[in-house]
Design a protein around this motif. Sequence first.
Motif, PDB file in Angstrom:
ATOM      1  N   HIS A   5      95.839  42.417  42.663  1.00  0.00           N
ATOM      2  CA  HIS A   5      96.292  42.196  44.038  1.00  0.00           C
ATOM      3  C   HIS A   5      96.846  43.462  44.697  1.00  0.00           C
ATOM      4  CE1 HIS A   5      95.767  38.068  42.860  1.00  0.00           C
ATOM      5  NE2 HIS A   5      96.162  37.619  44.031  1.00  0.00           N
TER       6      HIS A   5
ATOM      7  N   ILE B  77      88.972  41.981  40.010  1.00  0.00           N
ATOM      8  CA  ILE B  77      89.634  40.751  40.452  1.00  0.00           C
ATOM      9  C   ILE B  77      89.559  39.737  39.310  1.00  0.00           C
ATOM     10  CG2 ILE B  77      89.713  38.933  42.182  1.00  0.00           C
ATOM     11  CD1 ILE B  77      88.109  40.785  44.032  1.00  0.00           C
TER      12      ILE B  77
ATOM     13  N   SER C 284      86.478  40.339  47.843  1.00  0.00           N
ATOM     14  CA  SER C 284      87.275  39.171  47.419  1.00  0.00           C
ATOM     15  C   SER C 284      86.608  38.407  46.277  1.00  0.00           C
ATOM     16  CB  SER C 284      87.553  38.187  48.559  1.00  0.00           C
ATOM     17  OG  SER C 284      86.553  37.198  48.617  1.00  0.00           O
ATOM     18  N   CYS C 285      87.412  37.580  45.593  1.00  0.00           N
ATOM     19  CA  CYS C 285      86.887  36.825  44.449  1.00  0.00           C
ATOM     20  C   CYS C 285      85.814  35.838  44.874  1.00  0.00           C
ATOM     21  CB  CYS C 285      88.016  36.107  43.721  1.00  0.00           C
ATOM     22  SG  CYS C 285      88.902  34.924  44.734  1.00  0.00           S
TER      23      CYS C 285
ATOM     24  N   CYS D 276      91.620  43.144  45.018  1.00  0.00           N
ATOM     25  CA  CYS D 276      91.656  42.089  46.033  1.00  0.00           C
ATOM     26  C   CYS D 276      91.584  42.665  47.445  1.00  0.00           C
ATOM     27  CB  CYS D 276      92.928  41.266  45.898  1.00  0.00           C
ATOM     28  SG  CYS D 276      93.007  40.337  44.366  1.00  0.00           S
TER      29      CYS D 276
ATOM     30  N   ASN E 101      88.231  34.195  51.657  1.00  0.00           N
ATOM     31  CA  ASN E 101      88.285  32.740  51.654  1.00  0.00           C
ATOM     32  C   ASN E 101      89.344  32.132  52.566  1.00  0.00           C
ATOM     33  OD1 ASN E 101      90.582  33.435  50.053  1.00  0.00           O
ATOM     34  ND2 ASN E 101      89.140  33.720  48.365  1.00  0.00           N
TER      35      ASN E 101
ATOM     36  N   ARG F 269      96.901  36.726  57.247  1.00  0.00           N
ATOM     37  CA  ARG F 269      96.393  36.849  55.884  1.00  0.00           C
ATOM     38  C   ARG F 269      95.918  38.276  55.578  1.00  0.00           C
ATOM     39  NH1 ARG F 269      96.066  34.499  50.697  1.00  0.00           N
ATOM     40  NH2 ARG F 269      94.178  35.253  49.730  1.00  0.00           N
TER      41      ARG F 269
HETATM   42  S1  SF4 Z   1      91.743  35.026  46.961  1.00  0.00           S
HETATM   43 FE1  SF4 Z   1      91.861  37.166  47.453  1.00  0.00          FE
HETATM   44  S2  SF4 Z   1      93.884  37.724  46.745  1.00  0.00           S
HETATM   45 FE2  SF4 Z   1      93.413  35.804  45.739  1.00  0.00          FE
HETATM   46  S3  SF4 Z   1      92.466  36.399  43.800  1.00  0.00           S
HETATM   47 FE3  SF4 Z   1      90.827  36.155  45.276  1.00  0.00          FE
HETATM   48  S4  SF4 Z   1      90.488  38.212  46.059  1.00  0.00           S
HETATM   49 FE4  SF4 Z   1      92.469  38.210  45.101  1.00  0.00          FE
END
Ligand code: SF4
Lengths: 212, 488
Positions: B64, B128, B367-368, B429, B451, B457
């Motif tokens: 993060h 991530i 992002s994930c 992230c 997401n 955010r």
């Molecule tokens: S939602 Fe965003 S901050 Fe949370 S784990 Fe996935 S990439 Fe990281």
Amino acid sequence: MEKFTRLEGIAAPLDRANVDTDAIIPKQFLKSIHRSGFGPNLFDAWRYLDHGEPGMDHRQRLQNPDFILNRPRYQGAKILLARENFGCGSSREHAPWALRDYGFLAIIAPSFADIFYNNCFKNGMLPIVLDAATVDRLFHEADACEGYTLTVDLARQTVVTPGGESIPFAVDAFRKDCLLNGLDVIGLTLRHVDEIKAYEARRRREEPWLFA
Amino acid sequence: MIAQTLYDKLWQRHVVRQEEDGATLLYIDRHLVHEVTSPQAFEGLRLAGRKPWRTDTVLAVADHNVPTTGLPMEHPDVQPSAAAAKIYQRWFRCIEDPVSRLQVETLDRNCAEFGITEFRMGDPRQGIVHVIGPEQGATLPGMTVVCGDSHTSTHGALAALAFGIGTSEVEHVLATQCLVSKKSKTLLVKIDGAAGIGVTAKDMALALIGHIGTAGGTGAAIEFAGAAVRALSVEGRMPLCSMAIEAGARAGMVAVDDTALAYLQGRHLAPKGAQWEQAAAYWRTLVSDDGAHFDRVVTLDAAAIKPQVTWGTSPEMVVAVDGAVPDPAQEGDPVKREAMERALIYMGLQPLTPISQISLDKIFIGSCTNSRIEDLRAAAQVARGRKVAATIKQALVVPGSGLVKSQAEQEGLDRIFIDAGFEWRDPGCSMCLAMNADRLAPGERCASTSNRNFEGRQGPGGRTHLVSPAMAAAAAVAGRFMDVRTLS
Ligand code: SF4
């Protein structure tokens, strides 16, 4: 964990649906490695007019006079009235830590996001689900009379209004017991060490690849 | 035997004991840990004098807070050595924010103290948490997987029961290898038919949330099924399961099939040889039986789904790219109407503005949810031979892990992005939640493959529109939203 038995306090109405954990405690405050000190940054982006960063002295900051919790009549509130899907978004336990640190020990809403709901109980806080019409009525009453105070009785599972009306709510028996007695849940689980070990031995036979 | 759902099977397999009221001690097979939600859990263990129950189930990574630019080119050796330690120090020092650095250092210290495997910053396997789990084979079918992070649901794409937990539960799992939980309701999301070209799993997820709402899955575990889901690769199934949490669900999952097995075979932590055969035979049973009962079923037709764009501050505020921002005046429900009005003010949008007329300041591909090799390929395909519009201030591509990054570089995707005017970053992230230095300035508008489009955010005052990687790349090129299907 601290016990939660009976709570009497001012109810503050936060009239927004889908209040997410980013709103409850913005991410810049998640960098702390401690459990406390999040209260001054609860609802930071709504509560202050300037942008907050960790380490700022909140007393020097510009308060947003329009934000509900900044109204003098809601100072010292212990119960938060909220709308549906309260606490949605991330799993951050910093959200209940911030609410608790600010002084909220109970939250009443028509629905909560799962992880948030669960996290509250781990911190001696009680999230209460009441049907939307009842919550709506509480919103109107809180708005209409200054100093509106509710009494939450966990043992009886009731919310009592100033008018003496007693509203029942449901709560899971195990969670209720933990809250009422301030139990250490890890300690409770560790009473079952033998069962966990027996389970592990079985899984080791069935799925040996999970045990390196 | 009565027909069981995949969720029933996964749940039952992990019950250590069950109380009369349904409270269950559930065994956890894999525990992923990151720097933001773990420090207080380790502190709790220390204060109570407890030790982790099974360190071999825990895998930690910092994601993060890590910077995605300006990092040393030199990677430390995975084996500990004095030279590696020095390089690690150099990586560390790249975190400018001292509070962020302390959090990453704390994770390193905790993992060293408790004997937990960690992919540290600078390790080529770092990334991530929800990208590296499946990538390493640390997530396997039939497992229970937890992490102090809501998007843990992502791992359900491999028929695991995976869900996010809070920090107190992180401590509970570390100390006992179990969680106290209650069985969820089940929701079957069937996406039938075939998705059109240019329509991705992200669009299916957003269309679903638009349909059932962000509280539509509350209290439920979602199983994604149907021809359109079967046709997805595992990388395509992950965004679906990732976004299950935005539909309010506790978990998302997809049954095992050949696609899942092919994805897993040969992964670092996946079983090998005879054990693979044994495992695969068991995993094949991880499907919902014919006639199994679900508490609720939602059916979508993939062919009817168009590329999606969110217009508001909740993932359910979404329309197709050829649509327009809705008009709150048309909304009957007063609570919803107010939320819409508030969202439009925050987003700086007028009702009825066509989506294709919304111009953007920044682009975030990462992002994930959407930072795996397939996502990067889809975005690169759009970016190839084109240029990021001059009006775009910044377009970031942030791979999900060091391994995704090197794979992309082997395929030459980095060159395509760089030539088009994108920035090619290091894994983390990043601008998904802007805990590191990558963020939007107040008022900036971003097409993002992440997401969540909540207020602030991606940075205080930032305005997020959620889209698929191909749509984000198309928006970068056009400077505004455009239907990726109209690109030749
Ligand atoms: S939602 Fe965003 S901050 Fe949370 S784990 Fe996935 S990439 Fe990281």
